[in-house]
Scaffold this motif. Structure first.
Motif, PDB file in Angstrom:
ATOM      1  N   LEU A 146      20.512 -69.011 -21.547  1.00  0.00           N
ATOM      2  CA  LEU A 146      20.639 -67.983 -22.216  1.00  0.00           C
ATOM      3  C   LEU A 146      20.698 -68.236 -23.749  1.00  0.00           C
ATOM      4  O   LEU A 146      20.264 -67.618 -24.813  1.00  0.00           O
ATOM      5  CB  LEU A 146      21.597 -66.837 -21.637  1.00  0.00           C
ATOM      6  CG  LEU A 146      21.076 -66.084 -20.635  1.00  0.00           C
ATOM      7  CD1 LEU A 146      22.256 -65.240 -19.903  1.00  0.00           C
ATOM      8  CD2 LEU A 146      19.840 -65.465 -20.696  1.00  0.00           C
ATOM      9  N   ILE A 147      21.589 -69.051 -23.991  1.00  0.00           N
ATOM     10  CA  ILE A 147      22.047 -69.648 -25.413  1.00  0.00           C
ATOM     11  C   ILE A 147      20.874 -69.960 -26.054  1.00  0.00           C
ATOM     12  O   ILE A 147      20.289 -70.085 -27.274  1.00  0.00           O
ATOM     13  CB  ILE A 147      23.222 -70.422 -25.402  1.00  0.00           C
ATOM     14  CG1 ILE A 147      24.383 -69.790 -25.096  1.00  0.00           C
ATOM     15  CG2 ILE A 147      23.243 -71.258 -26.866  1.00  0.00           C
ATOM     16  CD1 ILE A 147      25.647 -70.687 -24.689  1.00  0.00           C
ATOM     17  N   ASP A 148      20.231 -71.037 -25.304  1.00  0.00           N
ATOM     18  CA  ASP A 148      19.069 -71.808 -25.778  1.00  0.00           C
ATOM     19  C   ASP A 148      17.967 -70.572 -26.158  1.00  0.00           C
ATOM     20  O   ASP A 148      17.382 -70.492 -27.008  1.00  0.00           O
ATOM     21  CB  ASP A 148      18.298 -72.722 -24.658  1.00  0.00           C
ATOM     22  CG  ASP A 148      19.055 -73.800 -24.556  1.00  0.00           C
ATOM     23  OD1 ASP A 148      19.780 -74.188 -25.561  1.00  0.00           O
ATOM     24  OD2 ASP A 148      18.860 -74.482 -23.528  1.00  0.00           O
ATOM     25  N   ARG A 149      17.550 -69.728 -25.361  1.00  0.00           N
ATOM     26  CA  ARG A 149      16.788 -68.329 -25.539  1.00  0.00           C
ATOM     27  C   ARG A 149      16.993 -67.561 -26.808  1.00  0.00           C
ATOM     28  O   ARG A 149      16.240 -67.494 -27.800  1.00  0.00           O
ATOM     29  CB  ARG A 149      16.980 -67.406 -24.281  1.00  0.00           C
ATOM     30  CG  ARG A 149      15.784 -66.606 -24.472  1.00  0.00           C
ATOM     31  CD  ARG A 149      15.468 -65.875 -23.184  1.00  0.00           C
ATOM     32  NE  ARG A 149      14.404 -64.620 -23.218  1.00  0.00           N
ATOM     33  CZ  ARG A 149      14.561 -63.493 -22.671  1.00  0.00           C
ATOM     34  NH1 ARG A 149      15.550 -63.083 -21.605  1.00  0.00           N
ATOM     35  NH2 ARG A 149      13.784 -62.621 -22.804  1.00  0.00           N
ATOM     36  N   ILE A 150      18.415 -67.429 -26.727  1.00  0.00           N
ATOM     37  CA  ILE A 150      18.787 -66.789 -27.874  1.00  0.00           C
ATOM     38  C   ILE A 150      18.703 -67.404 -29.438  1.00  0.00           C
ATOM     39  O   ILE A 150      18.055 -66.964 -30.210  1.00  0.00           O
ATOM     40  CB  ILE A 150      20.400 -66.508 -28.025  1.00  0.00           C
ATOM     41  CG1 ILE A 150      20.639 -65.311 -26.867  1.00  0.00           C
ATOM     42  CG2 ILE A 150      20.906 -65.831 -29.181  1.00  0.00           C
ATOM     43  CD1 ILE A 150      22.075 -65.200 -26.483  1.00  0.00           C
ATOM     44  N   ASN A 151      18.978 -68.833 -29.324  1.00  0.00           N
ATOM     45  CA  ASN A 151      18.431 -69.670 -30.638  1.00  0.00           C
ATOM     46  C   ASN A 151      17.183 -69.745 -30.883  1.00  0.00           C
ATOM     47  O   ASN A 151      16.953 -69.704 -32.018  1.00  0.00           O
ATOM     48  CB  ASN A 151      19.491 -71.011 -30.466  1.00  0.00           C
ATOM     49  CG  ASN A 151      20.930 -70.825 -30.836  1.00  0.00           C
ATOM     50  OD1 ASN A 151      21.330 -69.755 -31.556  1.00  0.00           O
ATOM     51  ND2 ASN A 151      21.875 -71.746 -30.388  1.00  0.00           N
ATOM     52  N   ALA A 152      16.603 -69.839 -29.835  1.00  0.00           N
ATOM     53  CA  ALA A 152      14.961 -69.830 -30.096  1.00  0.00           C
ATOM     54  C   ALA A 152      14.573 -68.672 -30.901  1.00  0.00           C
ATOM     55  O   ALA A 152      13.757 -68.866 -31.974  1.00  0.00           O
ATOM     56  CB  ALA A 152      14.253 -70.273 -28.644  1.00  0.00           C
ATOM     57  N   MET A 153      14.898 -67.505 -30.360  1.00  0.00           N
ATOM     58  CA  MET A 153      14.541 -66.146 -30.948  1.00  0.00           C
ATOM     59  C   MET A 153      15.192 -66.250 -32.415  1.00  0.00           C
ATOM     60  O   MET A 153      14.320 -65.698 -33.194  1.00  0.00           O
ATOM     61  CB  MET A 153      14.806 -65.003 -30.117  1.00  0.00           C
ATOM     62  CG  MET A 153      13.928 -65.106 -28.901  1.00  0.00           C
ATOM     63  SD  MET A 153      14.656 -63.390 -27.966  1.00  0.00           S
ATOM     64  CE  MET A 153      15.813 -63.928 -26.879  1.00  0.00           C
ATOM     65  N   VAL A 165      16.515 -60.063 -28.721  1.00  0.00           N
ATOM     66  CA  VAL A 165      17.516 -61.102 -28.792  1.00  0.00           C
ATOM     67  C   VAL A 165      18.873 -60.337 -28.576  1.00  0.00           C
ATOM     68  O   VAL A 165      19.811 -60.903 -28.114  1.00  0.00           O
ATOM     69  CB  VAL A 165      17.374 -61.740 -30.023  1.00  0.00           C
ATOM     70  CG1 VAL A 165      17.761 -60.904 -31.177  1.00  0.00           C
ATOM     71  CG2 VAL A 165      18.203 -62.991 -30.174  1.00  0.00           C
ATOM     72  N   LEU A 166      19.065 -59.143 -29.009  1.00  0.00           N
ATOM     73  CA  LEU A 166      20.425 -58.550 -28.787  1.00  0.00           C
ATOM     74  C   LEU A 166      20.676 -58.134 -27.363  1.00  0.00           C
ATOM     75  O   LEU A 166      21.774 -58.200 -26.791  1.00  0.00           O
ATOM     76  CB  LEU A 166      20.340 -57.168 -29.606  1.00  0.00           C
ATOM     77  CG  LEU A 166      21.574 -56.148 -29.202  1.00  0.00           C
ATOM     78  CD1 LEU A 166      22.874 -56.865 -29.794  1.00  0.00           C
ATOM     79  CD2 LEU A 166      21.688 -54.796 -30.204  1.00  0.00           C
ATOM     80  N   GLU A 167      19.492 -57.609 -26.651  1.00  0.00           N
ATOM     81  CA  GLU A 167      19.685 -57.395 -25.085  1.00  0.00           C
ATOM     82  C   GLU A 167      19.960 -58.630 -24.233  1.00  0.00           C
ATOM     83  O   GLU A 167      20.908 -58.768 -23.594  1.00  0.00           O
ATOM     84  CB  GLU A 167      18.302 -56.967 -24.593  1.00  0.00           C
ATOM     85  CG  GLU A 167      17.950 -55.383 -25.174  1.00  0.00           C
ATOM     86  CD  GLU A 167      19.111 -54.322 -24.950  1.00  0.00           C
ATOM     87  OE1 GLU A 167      19.740 -54.444 -23.813  1.00  0.00           O
ATOM     88  OE2 GLU A 167      19.243 -53.827 -25.753  1.00  0.00           O
ATOM     89  N   VAL A 168      19.427 -59.966 -24.855  1.00  0.00           N
ATOM     90  CA  VAL A 168      19.888 -61.299 -24.300  1.00  0.00           C
ATOM     91  C   VAL A 168      21.270 -61.666 -24.609  1.00  0.00           C
ATOM     92  O   VAL A 168      21.670 -61.949 -23.877  1.00  0.00           O
ATOM     93  CB  VAL A 168      18.965 -62.303 -24.654  1.00  0.00           C
ATOM     94  CG1 VAL A 168      19.259 -63.486 -23.859  1.00  0.00           C
ATOM     95  CG2 VAL A 168      17.267 -62.055 -24.279  1.00  0.00           C
TER      96      VAL A 168
END
Length: 117
Positions: free
Chosen positions: A104-111, A15-18
């Motif tokens: 990318l924000i969607d991916r971050i928030n899912a994680m 999640v940090l890398e994303v």
């Protein structure tokens, strides 16, 4: 360097890398926004940086402190999303310009949801 392979490398906090990938993706978008609204561009930069910085700090914390930092990171990601929507609404950028950042924000928030629930 292929960031997707780098993000999935063992020992990486994905999640940090994303979140760093999000910052890289925002460089050109923020540059376009800055030409029309320097304040909004700064807010996006600050919020995107907050995502990464809170993830970095929270990673080394335990318990409620870790959850707090991850929750702040999620809030900052939502702030970036809202600011991008505002920039689109004002006509500073097109929806297509912000599409990858939104994904990318969607991916971050899912994680982050999985890390905090």
């Amino acid at each position: 360097m292929n960031r997707k392979n780098n993000a999935a490398s063992p020992g990486r906090f994905i999640v940090l890398e994303v979140s760093v990938e999000l910052i890289e993706e925002l460089v050109d978008v923020v540059s376009k926004i800055r030409k029309k609204d320097a304040s909004l561009a700064k807010q996006i930069r600050d919020a995107a940086s907050s995502v990464a910085l809170n993830l970095g700090e929270g990673r080394r914390r335990e318990g409620g402190s870790r959850t707090y930092h991850y929750t702040v990171a999620a809030g900052s990601a939502d702030e970036v999303r809202c600011a991008l929507r505002v920039a689109v609404a004002w006509g500073y950028v097109k929806v297509e310009d912000a599409a990858v950042s939104m994904e990318l924000i969607d991916r971050i928030n899912a994680m982050l949801y999985r890390l905090t629930h």
